[in-house]
Design a protein around this motif. Sequence first.
Motif, mmCIF file in Angstrom:
data_model
loop_
_atom_site.group_PDB
_atom_site.id
_atom_site.type_symbol
_atom_site.label_atom_id
_atom_site.label_comp_id
_atom_site.label_asym_id
_atom_site.label_seq_id
_atom_site.Cartn_x
_atom_site.Cartn_y
_atom_site.Cartn_z
ATOM 1 N N ARG A 5 0.814 -1.209 0.000
ATOM 2 C CA ARG A 5 0.000 0.000 0.000
ATOM 3 C C ARG A 5 0.852 1.265 0.000
ATOM 4 N NH1 ARG A 5 -4.090 -0.967 4.859
ATOM 5 N NH2 ARG A 5 -2.153 -1.741 5.766
ATOM 6 N N SER A 6 2.104 1.151 0.407
ATOM 7 C CA SER A 6 2.925 2.354 0.490
ATOM 8 C C SER A 6 3.586 2.695 -0.823
ATOM 9 C CB SER A 6 4.004 2.176 1.565
ATOM 10 O OG SER A 6 4.864 1.114 1.224
ATOM 11 N N GLY A 7 3.429 1.831 -1.848
ATOM 12 C CA GLY A 7 4.027 2.144 -3.123
ATOM 13 C C GLY A 7 5.460 1.685 -3.199
ATOM 14 N N TYR A 8 6.063 1.978 -4.345
ATOM 15 C CA TYR A 8 7.440 1.564 -4.580
ATOM 16 C C TYR A 8 8.355 2.360 -3.667
ATOM 17 C CZ TYR A 8 11.429 0.132 -7.412
ATOM 18 O OH TYR A 8 12.613 -0.404 -7.855
ATOM 19 N N ALA A 9 9.151 1.679 -2.886
ATOM 20 C CA ALA A 9 9.908 2.331 -1.814
ATOM 21 C C ALA A 9 10.796 3.436 -2.348
ATOM 22 C CB ALA A 9 10.756 1.292 -1.077
ATOM 23 N N VAL A 10 11.487 3.199 -3.455
ATOM 24 C CA VAL A 10 12.272 4.224 -4.128
ATOM 25 C C VAL A 10 12.188 3.938 -5.605
ATOM 26 C CG1 VAL A 10 13.844 4.860 -2.290
ATOM 27 C CG2 VAL A 10 14.305 2.853 -3.603
ATOM 28 N N LEU A 27 6.324 2.086 -9.065
ATOM 29 C CA LEU A 27 6.842 1.595 -10.333
ATOM 30 C C LEU A 27 5.734 1.322 -11.350
ATOM 31 C CD1 LEU A 27 9.336 0.776 -11.945
ATOM 32 C CD2 LEU A 27 9.099 -1.518 -11.009
ATOM 33 N N PRO A 28 4.587 0.731 -10.978
ATOM 34 C CA PRO A 28 3.525 0.558 -11.982
ATOM 35 C C PRO A 28 3.077 1.875 -12.617
ATOM 36 C CG PRO A 28 3.075 -0.807 -10.065
ATOM 37 C CD PRO A 28 4.235 0.074 -9.702
ATOM 38 N N VAL A 29 3.014 2.936 -11.798
ATOM 39 C CA VAL A 29 2.636 4.238 -12.358
ATOM 40 C C VAL A 29 3.696 4.718 -13.337
ATOM 41 C CG1 VAL A 29 2.168 6.661 -11.814
ATOM 42 C CG2 VAL A 29 1.242 4.839 -10.363
ATOM 43 N N ARG A 30 4.964 4.534 -12.972
ATOM 44 C CA ARG A 30 6.042 4.931 -13.878
ATOM 45 C C ARG A 30 5.983 4.138 -15.185
ATOM 46 N NH1 ARG A 30 10.416 7.591 -11.485
ATOM 47 N NH2 ARG A 30 10.094 8.042 -9.286
ATOM 48 N N LEU A 31 5.686 2.841 -15.055
ATOM 49 C CA LEU A 31 5.589 2.014 -16.250
ATOM 50 C C LEU A 31 4.422 2.465 -17.123
ATOM 51 C CD1 LEU A 31 6.798 -0.427 -17.682
ATOM 52 C CD2 LEU A 31 5.242 -1.889 -16.392
ATOM 53 N N GLY A 32 3.307 2.823 -16.484
ATOM 54 C CA GLY A 32 2.172 3.337 -17.261
ATOM 55 C C GLY A 32 2.514 4.634 -17.972
ATOM 56 N N ALA A 33 3.232 5.526 -17.274
ATOM 57 C CA ALA A 33 3.650 6.784 -17.907
ATOM 58 C C ALA A 33 4.585 6.516 -19.076
ATOM 59 C CB ALA A 33 4.326 7.680 -16.870
ATOM 60 N N ALA A 34 5.469 5.523 -18.935
ATOM 61 C CA ALA A 34 6.382 5.188 -20.025
ATOM 62 C C ALA A 34 5.611 4.663 -21.238
ATOM 63 C CB ALA A 34 7.397 4.154 -19.549
ATOM 64 N N MET A 35 4.599 3.825 -20.977
ATOM 65 C CA MET A 35 3.801 3.309 -22.086
ATOM 66 C C MET A 35 3.044 4.443 -22.795
ATOM 67 S SD MET A 35 4.487 0.099 -22.248
ATOM 68 C CE MET A 35 6.156 0.636 -21.775
ATOM 69 N N ALA A 36 2.492 5.376 -22.009
ATOM 70 C CA ALA A 36 1.799 6.525 -22.610
ATOM 71 C C ALA A 36 2.763 7.352 -23.446
ATOM 72 C CB ALA A 36 1.174 7.378 -21.506
ATOM 73 N N ALA A 69 6.706 11.347 -19.648
ATOM 74 C CA ALA A 69 7.897 10.767 -19.036
ATOM 75 C C ALA A 69 8.406 11.611 -17.880
ATOM 76 C CB ALA A 69 8.994 10.600 -20.088
ATOM 77 N N ALA A 70 8.210 12.941 -17.980
ATOM 78 C CA ALA A 70 8.815 13.843 -17.006
ATOM 79 C C ALA A 70 8.031 13.952 -15.709
ATOM 80 C CB ALA A 70 8.979 15.227 -17.628
ATOM 81 N N VAL A 71 6.704 13.765 -15.748
ATOM 82 C CA VAL A 71 5.894 13.990 -14.539
ATOM 83 C C VAL A 71 6.296 13.063 -13.381
ATOM 84 C CG1 VAL A 71 3.571 13.817 -13.588
ATOM 85 C CG2 VAL A 71 3.952 15.039 -15.734
ATOM 86 N N PRO A 72 6.360 11.739 -13.584
ATOM 87 C CA PRO A 72 6.779 10.904 -12.449
ATOM 88 C C PRO A 72 8.221 11.152 -12.029
ATOM 89 C CG PRO A 72 6.586 9.590 -14.444
ATOM 90 C CD PRO A 72 6.002 10.922 -14.763
ATOM 91 N N VAL A 73 9.074 11.510 -13.001
ATOM 92 C CA VAL A 73 10.459 11.820 -12.652
ATOM 93 C C VAL A 73 10.521 13.063 -11.774
ATOM 94 C CG1 VAL A 73 12.708 12.507 -13.580
ATOM 95 C CG2 VAL A 73 11.390 10.690 -14.694
ATOM 96 N N ALA A 74 9.678 14.061 -12.088
ATOM 97 C CA ALA A 74 9.665 15.289 -11.292
ATOM 98 C C ALA A 74 9.280 15.011 -9.849
ATOM 99 C CB ALA A 74 8.694 16.292 -11.917
ATOM 100 N N LEU A 122 12.121 0.882 -18.353
ATOM 101 C CA LEU A 122 12.091 -0.526 -18.733
ATOM 102 C C LEU A 122 13.255 -1.287 -18.091
ATOM 103 C CD1 LEU A 122 11.092 -0.289 -22.516
ATOM 104 C CD2 LEU A 122 9.648 -0.873 -20.557
ATOM 105 N N GLY A 123 14.390 -0.621 -17.961
ATOM 106 C CA GLY A 123 15.511 -1.236 -17.257
ATOM 107 C C GLY A 123 15.173 -1.511 -15.800
#
Length: 655
Positions: A5-10, A27-36, A69-74, A122-123
């Motif tokens: 529930r706390s999400g990807y730790a880092v 990480l799932p959110v980041r993967l979704g953003a990458a796919m978009a 790509a930039a939003v989750p990185v920010a 993806l890495g």
Amino acid sequence: MASPRSGYAVTTPAARLLGAGGALVSLPVRLGAAMASLVALAIAWPAGRIGTGGTELAALFCFAAWVFAAVPVAAGVVRALCHVGRGLNPYYLDLFVGIALLGCFAGGRYATGALLAVVLVLGQVLEERSVRGMREAVAGLGRLSRIAARRLRRGDGGPEMVDAERVVPGDRVRVLPGEMIPVDGIVRVGESAVNQATVTGESLPRDVAPGAGVFAGTMNLTGPIEVDVERAAGDSVIGRVSAILAAAQEDKPLSARRVDACLAVYTPAVLMVCGATWMLTRDLDRAVSVLVVCLPCAFVLAGPSVMVAALAVCARLGVLVKTPRHFETATRLDTVVFDKTGTLTRGDLAVESVEVRDGVDPAELARAASTLAATSQHPVARAVAAWGEATGGANGATVEGVVETAGRGLRGRVAGKDVLLGNRAWMQANGVACGDDASDGVAEGRRVFVACDGERTACMRVSDTVRAEAAGVVSAMREAGLGETVLLTGDHENAAATVARAAGIGRFRAECLPEDKLAEVRRLRAEGRRVLVVGDGVNDALALAAGDIGVALNRSGAHIAVQTADVAVLHEDLSRLVDWLRVSRRAMRLMEQNLIGAGVVIAVSLVLTTTGMVGPLAAAVLHEGSAFLVLVNSARLLRYEPVALTPRERDLDRS
């Protein structure tokens, strides 16, 4: 490690292995953003080939891909800027990628920035898949260490199976023969023999009756008993395993801490190199490439990935290592101190010798004693029955009128003769004179007398059995560099000498109190030795804490010993000690290989990028490749197979 529930730790598996706190974006959110982002880039490519306005439309989709790509990185960059603490910033990757995305934005290279972020995400997914098996193996050790209690309901008195941690003072539990006693308490119903070697260090079991105290982690042997709970089981080793595993994955050995200290200044140094590259070449792609290949993922993964693999291997072998620092310490040990009872011996009694009175037929004696002994489940009786079977005395003779008195012995008629089997007090109570032969150094509790028709016919001496693998383990540890071996025991000198000789240990001390063991370990360390202490009982706790590393053999769960020790072997096989030493050495070698390999790859990649031979996307592939190679190299440790004694070591065991 973070909960679901706390999400990807880092932002990377490397950072998760370092045990950082929760992140803003999983990480799932980041993967979704990458796919978009990839979808937007896929639309931009044909849009650029449309007639009027196609170029502007393609640029718009490329910018949208960059934003995705930039939003989750920010979000990760915010964490990185707010990070306070020593060592490496656990959000380092977001910081690096954020700078690269800003560089691409400044140069109008939206597609390049989006693809760069996608390749790195993806890495991360590949790295996550690579370490999942390691984490699951470690978690399996916690499931291995569960103990159930048969609690009696307060209303109808019926039994219900509950986790031992749910038992509280005032409850009553029923313990059947062959089961582990889950709590400390007082026997209220029933009589039995209890193996308390983990608490007292004495190999012979203790006979218990109503009013006797019993301890958590001891083994009920012969009869069902009901125990009133005095202390809850929450503070036992079973309740602490999960916390110990979590702490082990948070910690790192000294060499990994030094790497973290170096990486703390790594980011400023990389930014300076990146800035210098741009100032000298005025090539933004080249500067971004330098930034990407210098990402320290491979360095960060070098230590933690090996440590998690080592923890996973040890978990598979039933070895609980409280902190990865002990893997590093294990490579420097040179002395091992063993306890005897339950450590080098199994706690299984056997008849050591038999003294038969003149005129008594040994075959008749064996038949009478073993036949009567076979009617009892007491450990001493089982030893006599096994002796009779081994000597050919068990031939199916009939036995009648068997009477067993707890803590004393057996009486019955075998082939028409009145046979007694038990201790001196039992013989004297039945009018049988045993004589005074206690001057030979054999403890009274190790004697079993046999009488037929009111006359003593034999005296048997029972002893604990040395583990079959003990000599091979001592030999293997000596070859591994632990050249000095010492046996410390609270048992008498004859028993200590016998076990030391069978195990190949050169020096021993008998009749040691816990403080004597502590003093001996301290003396060895004062001489400059690095000491490994191996024990299994409460009487070993002081010595376990005093050694450089303490290993508790814990198949019976002595919680004080395990809480004090650094490593717990939740397995009956003593050779797991050798496995742990070998895993430790392999882990440290793999860590060195990872660090050297990561340094070489980054150095070569830096040359390729500064000379313009590699662009940003190829730099991202090189970076992920180096991190993935580190994980693959670390995963080699997962193929470790348990030790098998060599032919020479098996010969030592047989001797």
